[in-house]
Design a protein around this motif. Structure first.
Motif, PDB file in Angstrom:
ATOM      1  N   LEU A 227       0.831  -1.208   0.000  1.00 29.89           N
ATOM      2  CA  LEU A 227       0.000   0.000   0.000  1.00 29.89           C
ATOM      3  C   LEU A 227       0.863   1.255   0.000  1.00 29.89           C
ATOM      4  O   LEU A 227       0.572   2.219  -0.725  1.00 29.89           O
ATOM      5  N   VAL A 228       1.924   1.258   0.790  1.00 23.51           N
ATOM      6  CA  VAL A 228       2.836   2.401   0.810  1.00 23.51           C
ATOM      7  C   VAL A 228       3.467   2.593  -0.563  1.00 23.51           C
ATOM      8  O   VAL A 228       3.537   3.715  -1.087  1.00 23.51           O
ATOM      9  N   ALA A 229       3.940   1.500  -1.163  1.00 22.07           N
ATOM     10  CA  ALA A 229       4.598   1.584  -2.469  1.00 22.07           C
ATOM     11  C   ALA A 229       3.638   2.081  -3.542  1.00 22.07           C
ATOM     12  O   ALA A 229       4.017   2.884  -4.410  1.00 22.07           O
ATOM     13  N   ARG A 230       2.396   1.612  -3.509  1.00 25.31           N
ATOM     14  CA  ARG A 230       1.410   2.062  -4.492  1.00 25.31           C
ATOM     15  C   ARG A 230       1.183   3.565  -4.388  1.00 25.31           C
ATOM     16  O   ARG A 230       1.047   4.264  -5.409  1.00 25.31           O
ATOM     17  N   ASN A 231       1.140   4.072  -3.168  1.00 25.84           N
ATOM     18  CA  ASN A 231       0.957   5.514  -2.991  1.00 25.84           C
ATOM     19  C   ASN A 231       2.189   6.300  -3.400  1.00 25.84           C
ATOM     20  O   ASN A 231       2.073   7.434  -3.879  1.00 25.84           O
ATOM     21  N   MET A 232       3.373   5.716  -3.245  1.00 23.25           N
ATOM     22  CA  MET A 232       4.587   6.385  -3.697  1.00 23.25           C
ATOM     23  C   MET A 232       4.624   6.450  -5.226  1.00 23.25           C
ATOM     24  O   MET A 232       5.141   7.423  -5.794  1.00 23.25           O
ATOM     25  N   VAL A 233       4.085   5.428  -5.890  1.00 20.54           N
ATOM     26  CA  VAL A 233       4.016   5.452  -7.358  1.00 20.54           C
ATOM     27  C   VAL A 233       3.204   6.655  -7.819  1.00 20.54           C
ATOM     28  O   VAL A 233       3.544   7.310  -8.818  1.00 20.54           O
ATOM     29  N   LYS A 234       2.141   6.971  -7.102  1.00 22.51           N
ATOM     30  CA  LYS A 234       1.290   8.107  -7.469  1.00 22.51           C
ATOM     31  C   LYS A 234       2.036   9.434  -7.391  1.00 22.51           C
ATOM     32  O   LYS A 234       1.627  10.410  -8.017  1.00 22.51           O
ATOM     33  N   THR A 235       3.114   9.458  -6.613  1.00 21.72           N
ATOM     34  CA  THR A 235       3.935  10.667  -6.514  1.00 21.72           C
ATOM     35  C   THR A 235       5.104  10.635  -7.493  1.00 21.72           C
ATOM     36  O   THR A 235       5.921  11.556  -7.504  1.00 21.72           O
ATOM     37  N   GLY A 236       5.187   9.564  -8.287  1.00 21.76           N
ATOM     38  CA  GLY A 236       6.258   9.451  -9.270  1.00 21.76           C
ATOM     39  C   GLY A 236       7.497   8.742  -8.768  1.00 21.76           C
ATOM     40  O   GLY A 236       8.516   8.702  -9.458  1.00 21.76           O
ATOM     41  N   LYS A 237       7.435   8.150  -7.572  1.00 20.23           N
ATOM     42  CA  LYS A 237       8.588   7.477  -6.970  1.00 20.23           C
ATOM     43  C   LYS A 237       8.355   5.969  -7.003  1.00 20.23           C
ATOM     44  O   LYS A 237       7.438   5.458  -6.355  1.00 20.23           O
ATOM     45  N   LEU A 238       9.190   5.259  -7.765  1.00 22.68           N
ATOM     46  CA  LEU A 238       9.090   3.802  -7.853  1.00 22.68           C
ATOM     47  C   LEU A 238      10.135   3.184  -6.930  1.00 22.68           C
ATOM     48  O   LEU A 238      11.334   3.369  -7.126  1.00 22.68           O
TER      49      LEU A 238
END
Length: 399
Positions: A227-238
């Motif tokens: 869940l944390v990683a998915r939200n980081m993707v939304k900010t452009g951070k993979l």
């Protein structure tokens, strides 16, 4: 509170029928068995039982001792080797489990077991992540010591944020079971544990924007990391993400032995899901969902599953079925179905917020195809650092 009172409290507060998923019932029953075993072992005025209690505690502590159960063979880490990276990530997740057990058992320096799990790989503990509801340690931030002499250091992460799964002990079981229910209900994003984890990762990413950051978690912890990683993707951070035995909130179809029945059920489910999406989801929302799903496709987490673990084994069929539907020429139906779950469609139709974690566009899936001792082993973290691990890895990309 003594163990008898804890057992009675657990029994009355968490009756079996409240669990909507049979998987969580297993965790609940296991917790009751653990509590019951402690009740029997602490009966007073019996030296044999006291000795047995000590023996049981010693056996349960063995899994916390790095030199007994950890990957001591990894004296030199090759950060370009997938096996080494997986083993280190799993060990740091285990470190969080042991941190919490150290806290519960009041094992303090120099008697604490946890430090060996990160110091062996030249990491430093930067911060413990503590749940605000029960004060349990559910995660930790580790930093690789820049002065460490490791191979291929350029490929190593600077930070690893790791999250443990459920601990069936008095101090943590109630909160962990509650969070498992949130996973099943696709509402983990509404919990304070997620908010604490999310803010911690954001802080590290913003303070060190050019540094490699890994996320890692096991079971409940893998759901949190996902869940944390998915939200980081939304900010452009993979972020590189290592998910060990991640829960799949759906029917465990992978456990069906008959391949024709299994395939038929999956095709039917895809048709029903796609049909419900068309019928119940407003037309204007569909392009937004497609865009969000496609944007997530650039992130490919590392999933580690065991086919004998029904909590996570459905990921095997989830990705294989998508490929099979493409080969059958009905990929458009599956593209629609794979973006939705039946439960999620109904919840959103009722106006409830829902974020299903198991719907992943892309993944690097590693399956442990070796023999499993039992369900406990198949779901355990320890399997993932074994030197003789027999695994098969496949890449799935959503296009």
């Amino acid at each position: 509170m003594n163990w008898l009172e804890a057992g009675e409290k657990l029994h009355y507060q968490l009756p079996l029928f409240v669990f909507p998923n049979w998987v969580l019932r297993i965790s609940y029953v296991a917790a009751l068995i653990r509590v019951a075993s402690r009740i029997v072992l602490i009966l007073p005025f019996n030296s044999d039982l006291v000795s047995l209690e000590v023996a049981v505690e010693e056996m349960s502590s063995e899994k916390d001792i790095f030199c007994v159960c950890g990957p001591t063979y990894l004296t030199s880490v090759d950060w370009t080797c997938q096996h080494h990276c997986r083993s280190v990530a799993a060990s740091l997740v285990q470190a969080v489990y042991v941190l919490e057990r150290d806290r519960q058992l009041n094992r303090q320096f120099p008697d604490a077991f946890a430090p060996h799990w990160w110091e062996f790989f030249h990491f430093d503990l930067i911060r413990k992540l503590v749940d605000d509801a029960d004060n349990s340690i559910f995660g930790a931030i580790f930093e690789l010591n820049p002065n460490s002499q490791t191979d291929s250091i350029s490929n190593a992460p600077r930070f690893v944020v790791a999250f443990r799964g459920t601990i069936t002990e008095q101090d943590s079981i109630s909160r962990d079971v509650t969070l498992n229910l949130h996973v099943v209900q696709n509402s983990l994003h509404t919990t304070s544990r997620f908010l604490i984890a999310m803010q911690a990762v954001k802080n590290v990413a913003s303070a060190f924007p050019n540094s490699a950051i890994w996320l890692a978690g096991h079971s409940l912890g893998s759901a949190l990391a996902m869940l944390v990683a998915r939200n980081m993707v939304k900010t452009g951070k993979l972020l590189d993400t290592f998910l060990f035995n991640p829960p799949f909130c759906g029917a465990p179809i992978e456990g069906i032995k008959d391949e024709r029945v299994k395939k038929g059920i999956r095709i039917a489910r895809s048709l029903v899901t796609a049909g419900l999406n068309i019928a119940l989801r407003p037309r204007e929302e569909r392009p937004i969902l497609e865009y969000s799903f496609s944007m997530m496709a650039a992130w490919a987490p590392h999933l580690f599953v065991n086919p004998n673990d029904h909590l996570c084994s459905e990921y095997i069929g989830y990705f294989e079925h998508r490929k099979n539907m493409e080969e059958l020429g009905v990929g458009s139906i599956e593209r629609l179905a794979t973006q939705n779950s039946i439960g999620d469609i109904f919840l959103k139709a009722l106006g409830r917020e829902s974020e299903p974690l198991h719907l992943l566009p892309s993944a690097n899936l590693t399956t442990n195809v070796g023999p499993a001792q039992d369900f406990k082993w198949a779901h355990g973290i320890q399997q993932w650092w074994q030197p003789d691990l027999h695994s098969v890895s496949k890449q799935y990309r959503y296009t």
